[in-house]
Design a protein around this motif. Structure first.
Motif, PDB file in Angstrom:
ATOM      1  N   GLY A  24      12.904   0.546  -6.933  1.00 24.64           N
ATOM      2  CA  GLY A  24      13.414   1.352  -5.831  1.00 24.64           C
ATOM      3  C   GLY A  24      13.519   0.566  -4.541  1.00 24.64           C
ATOM      4  N   ALA A  25      12.508  -0.274  -4.273  1.00 28.56           N
ATOM      5  CA  ALA A  25      12.522  -1.093  -3.059  1.00 28.56           C
ATOM      6  C   ALA A  25      13.685  -2.072  -3.082  1.00 28.56           C
ATOM      7  N   GLU A  26      13.937  -2.660  -4.252  1.00 23.21           N
ATOM      8  CA  GLU A  26      15.054  -3.609  -4.355  1.00 23.21           C
ATOM      9  C   GLU A  26      16.390  -2.885  -4.207  1.00 23.21           C
ATOM     10  N   GLU A  27      16.485  -1.681  -4.757  1.00 23.42           N
ATOM     11  CA  GLU A  27      17.723  -0.913  -4.642  1.00 23.42           C
ATOM     12  C   GLU A  27      18.025  -0.544  -3.195  1.00 23.42           C
ATOM     13  N   ARG A  28      16.976  -0.370  -2.398  1.00 26.73           N
ATOM     14  CA  ARG A  28      17.173   0.016  -0.993  1.00 26.73           C
ATOM     15  C   ARG A  28      17.246  -1.189  -0.063  1.00 26.73           C
ATOM     16  N   GLY A  29      17.315  -2.393  -0.616  1.00 27.81           N
ATOM     17  CA  GLY A  29      17.555  -3.580   0.205  1.00 27.81           C
ATOM     18  C   GLY A  29      16.307  -4.243   0.751  1.00 27.81           C
ATOM     19  N   GLN A  30      15.362  -4.533  -0.133  1.00 30.02           N
ATOM     20  CA  GLN A  30      14.105  -5.134   0.305  1.00 30.02           C
ATOM     21  C   GLN A  30      14.308  -6.471   1.021  1.00 30.02           C
ATOM     22  N   SER A  31      15.058  -7.371   0.413  1.00 32.91           N
ATOM     23  CA  SER A  31      15.230  -8.700   1.019  1.00 32.91           C
ATOM     24  C   SER A  31      15.970  -8.618   2.348  1.00 32.91           C
ATOM     25  N   GLU A  32      16.966  -7.720   2.409  1.00 35.09           N
ATOM     26  CA  GLU A  32      17.708  -7.558   3.671  1.00 35.09           C
ATOM     27  C   GLU A  32      16.797  -7.012   4.766  1.00 35.09           C
ATOM     28  N   ALA A  33      15.931  -6.061   4.406  1.00 33.22           N
ATOM     29  CA  ALA A  33      15.022  -5.465   5.387  1.00 33.22           C
ATOM     30  C   ALA A  33      14.041  -6.508   5.920  1.00 33.22           C
ATOM     31  N   ILE A  34      13.548  -7.367   5.040  1.00 35.55           N
ATOM     32  CA  ILE A  34      12.629  -8.434   5.469  1.00 35.55           C
ATOM     33  C   ILE A  34      13.354  -9.417   6.388  1.00 35.55           C
ATOM     34  N   ALA A  35      14.562  -9.807   5.987  1.00 34.06           N
ATOM     35  CA  ALA A  35      15.335 -10.751   6.804  1.00 34.06           C
ATOM     36  C   ALA A  35      15.634 -10.174   8.188  1.00 34.06           C
ATOM     37  N   ARG A  36      15.980  -8.881   8.235  1.00 34.72           N
ATOM     38  CA  ARG A  36      16.264  -8.232   9.517  1.00 34.72           C
ATOM     39  C   ARG A  36      15.007  -8.141  10.383  1.00 34.72           C
ATOM     40  N   ARG A  46      -5.955   3.249  -0.836  1.00 38.66           N
ATOM     41  CA  ARG A  46      -5.173   2.110  -1.320  1.00 38.66           C
ATOM     42  C   ARG A  46      -3.878   2.563  -1.976  1.00 38.66           C
ATOM     43  N   VAL A  47      -3.965   3.637  -2.744  1.00 39.19           N
ATOM     44  CA  VAL A  47      -2.755   4.190  -3.356  1.00 39.19           C
ATOM     45  C   VAL A  47      -1.819   4.729  -2.273  1.00 39.19           C
ATOM     46  N   LYS A  48      -2.389   5.435  -1.292  1.00 40.16           N
ATOM     47  CA  LYS A  48      -1.581   5.983  -0.203  1.00 40.16           C
ATOM     48  C   LYS A  48      -0.836   4.877   0.541  1.00 40.16           C
ATOM     49  N   HIS A  49      -1.537   3.787   0.830  1.00 42.50           N
ATOM     50  CA  HIS A  49      -0.936   2.684   1.592  1.00 42.50           C
ATOM     51  C   HIS A  49      -0.281   1.634   0.692  1.00 42.50           C
ATOM     52  N   ASN A  50      -0.209   1.933  -0.612  1.00 41.91           N
ATOM     53  CA  ASN A  50       0.438   1.033  -1.570  1.00 41.91           C
ATOM     54  C   ASN A  50      -0.142  -0.379  -1.507  1.00 41.91           C
ATOM     55  N   PHE A  51      -1.462  -0.458  -1.298  1.00 40.78           N
ATOM     56  CA  PHE A  51      -2.184  -1.736  -1.264  1.00 40.78           C
ATOM     57  C   PHE A  51      -1.614  -2.698  -0.216  1.00 40.78           C
ATOM     58  N   GLY A  52      -1.015  -2.138   0.831  1.00 40.02           N
ATOM     59  CA  GLY A  52      -0.476  -2.969   1.905  1.00 40.02           C
ATOM     60  C   GLY A  52       0.868  -3.592   1.607  1.00 40.02           C
ATOM     61  N   MET A  53       1.496  -3.214   0.490  1.00 46.30           N
ATOM     62  CA  MET A  53       2.796  -3.795   0.117  1.00 46.30           C
ATOM     63  C   MET A  53       3.915  -2.861   0.573  1.00 46.30           C
ATOM     64  N   ALA A  54       4.616  -3.276   1.607  1.00 44.69           N
ATOM     65  CA  ALA A  54       5.626  -2.410   2.230  1.00 44.69           C
ATOM     66  C   ALA A  54       6.933  -2.379   1.459  1.00 44.69           C
ATOM     67  N   ARG A  55       7.618  -1.259   1.588  1.00 41.23           N
ATOM     68  CA  ARG A  55       8.967  -1.087   1.064  1.00 41.23           C
ATOM     69  C   ARG A  55       9.963  -1.312   2.212  1.00 41.23           C
ATOM     70  N   PRO A  56      11.260  -1.307   1.940  1.00 37.09           N
ATOM     71  CA  PRO A  56      12.235  -1.568   3.006  1.00 37.09           C
ATOM     72  C   PRO A  56      12.069  -0.668   4.220  1.00 37.09           C
ATOM     73  N   GLU A  57      11.741   0.616   3.989  1.00 41.00           N
ATOM     74  CA  GLU A  57      11.596   1.524   5.118  1.00 41.00           C
ATOM     75  C   GLU A  57      10.439   1.126   6.028  1.00 41.00           C
ATOM     76  N   GLY A  58       9.431   0.441   5.478  1.00 43.96           N
ATOM     77  CA  GLY A  58       8.329  -0.034   6.308  1.00 43.96           C
ATOM     78  C   GLY A  58       8.784  -1.118   7.262  1.00 43.96           C
ATOM     79  N   TYR A  59       9.577  -2.053   6.751  1.00 42.56           N
ATOM     80  CA  TYR A  59      10.076  -3.130   7.612  1.00 42.56           C
ATOM     81  C   TYR A  59      11.111  -2.614   8.604  1.00 42.56           C
ATOM     82  N   ARG A  60      11.847  -1.585   8.222  1.00 45.02           N
ATOM     83  CA  ARG A  60      12.803  -0.991   9.168  1.00 45.02           C
ATOM     84  C   ARG A  60      12.067  -0.194  10.246  1.00 45.02           C
ATOM     85  N   LYS A  61      10.944   0.386   9.891  1.00 41.87           N
ATOM     86  CA  LYS A  61      10.117   1.037  10.911  1.00 41.87           C
ATOM     87  C   LYS A  61       9.607  -0.008  11.903  1.00 41.87           C
ATOM     88  N   ALA A  62       9.178  -1.163  11.391  1.00 39.03           N
ATOM     89  CA  ALA A  62       8.700  -2.233  12.265  1.00 39.03           C
ATOM     90  C   ALA A  62       9.799  -2.680  13.225  1.00 39.03           C
TER      91      ALA A  62
END
Length: 318
Positions: A168-180, A124-140
């Motif tokens: 950190g997620a907000e600094e790297r553009g979380q909302s933009e990554a989700i929108a994209r 759960r710690v490794k996968h951050n409880f399923g809560m993705a950061r911007p890089e996760g959505y950019r990978k998608a």
């Protein structure tokens, strides 16, 4: 040992009695233990059916979050042959909250993307409880681009409380990554089928679920905010989470009625965690059916149908 939820306490008590009697089965007794066990099992089964026939939205939320519920990794292992995981967004880092890769789904090459919560504290710690950061959505997004390039259908498995809200997620553009990511879902010219297998929380979920076909397991949830988050905003306290769950219309049944999703997949009695293989197979059957239906359309038509579907949702009630 099976984990029981708070509202399942009467069922848990019967299960404890049954287990206790089974331990006595080898000892001498005048009581017909096998017969008593059979009676208690029938009573427990009846109580389980009665309980799950009238679950409240809050109780469904608890079932959707059950720690033993099958997760993304379980579905991939059971349904995807020759799975080859792909990592990284080619810009910042790998995000273990989102799994993705290539494989064969019942003989058909596909790209599969999903959110993984983890099954124990370490994972759960490794996968951050399923809560993705911007890089996760950019990978998608990268994987969806690849799927379009090679004309492969995309299957997404949604199970997250929401996108990670860290600094950190907000600094790297979380909302933009989700929108994209939402934009990419709506743009690709290949079949896209999404399944909510547990929690479908906020933009973190719809980033993978703006699909041609959206499926939900019977006891999964899908909402713009968690019941606790909604209660903290409306009532300034999380104590009203039950009332918030009722108002949010977050159950699969409510969302099918509202036309937000396309199909509800029945779960085994008592939830997916009580018969994981059965639930996974049922979801696989539904995904296969919908991919076959979508295969008759060309790329431009698939994209237009997907866009029209979500535009129509916004026009309802106007």
């Amino acid at each position: 040992m099976q984990n029981f939820l708070d509202f399942e306490k009467p069922i848990a008590e019967l299960a404890g009695k049954i287990e206790g009697l089974r331990h006595l089965s080898d000892s001498s007794s005048d009581v017909n233990i096998a017969e008593e066990v059979s009676k208690l099992e029938a009573k427990a089964d009846k109580l389980l059916r009665q309980t799950y026939a009238k679950l409240s939205p809050w109780q469904k939320t608890l079932v959707a979050r059950h720690p033993d519920r099958p997760h993304c990794k379980d579905y991939i292992e059971a349904l995807i042959e020759d799975y080859t995981p792909l990592a990284g967004d080619r810009a910042f880092a790998e995000d273990f909250a989102i799994l993705g890769g290539l494989g064969r789904f019942r003989g058909q090459s596909v790209v599969v993307i999903g959110q993984e919560k983890g099954a124990d504290m370490h994972s759960r710690v490794k996968h951050n409880f399923g809560m993705a950061r911007p890089e996760g959505y950019r990978k998608a997004q990268r994987l969806m681009d690849m799927a379009e390039r090679f004309d492969l259908p995309v299957i997404t498995l949604v199970d997250t409380a929401g996108a990670y809200p860290g600094v950190g997620a907000e600094e790297r553009g979380q909302s933009e990554a989700i929108a994209r990511s939402i934009e990419k879902c709506l743009a690709i010219k290949v079949p896209l089928v999404s399944a909510v297998i547990g929690e479908g929380g906020s933009g973190g979920a719809i980033a993978l679920a703006a699909a041609n076909t959206v499926l939900m397991l019977e006891h999964s949830i899908y909402s713009v905010i968690s019941p606790e988050g909604c209660a903290s905003i409306l009532w300034r306290s999380g104590d009203q989470a039950k009332e918030a769950a009722e108002a949010l219309k977050l159950t699969a049944q409510d969302l099918e009625t509202l036309g937000v999703i396309d199909e509800v997949i029945a779960e085994p009695m008592g939830g997916a965690h009580r018969a994981k293989d059965v639930c996974i197979a049922a979801l696989g059957d539904s995904i296969e059916k919908h991919l076959q239906e979508l295969s008759q359309f060309g790329g431009a038509e698939l994209r237009q149908k997907r866009r029209d579907k979500f535009l129509e949702m916004g026009q309802k009630g106007l």
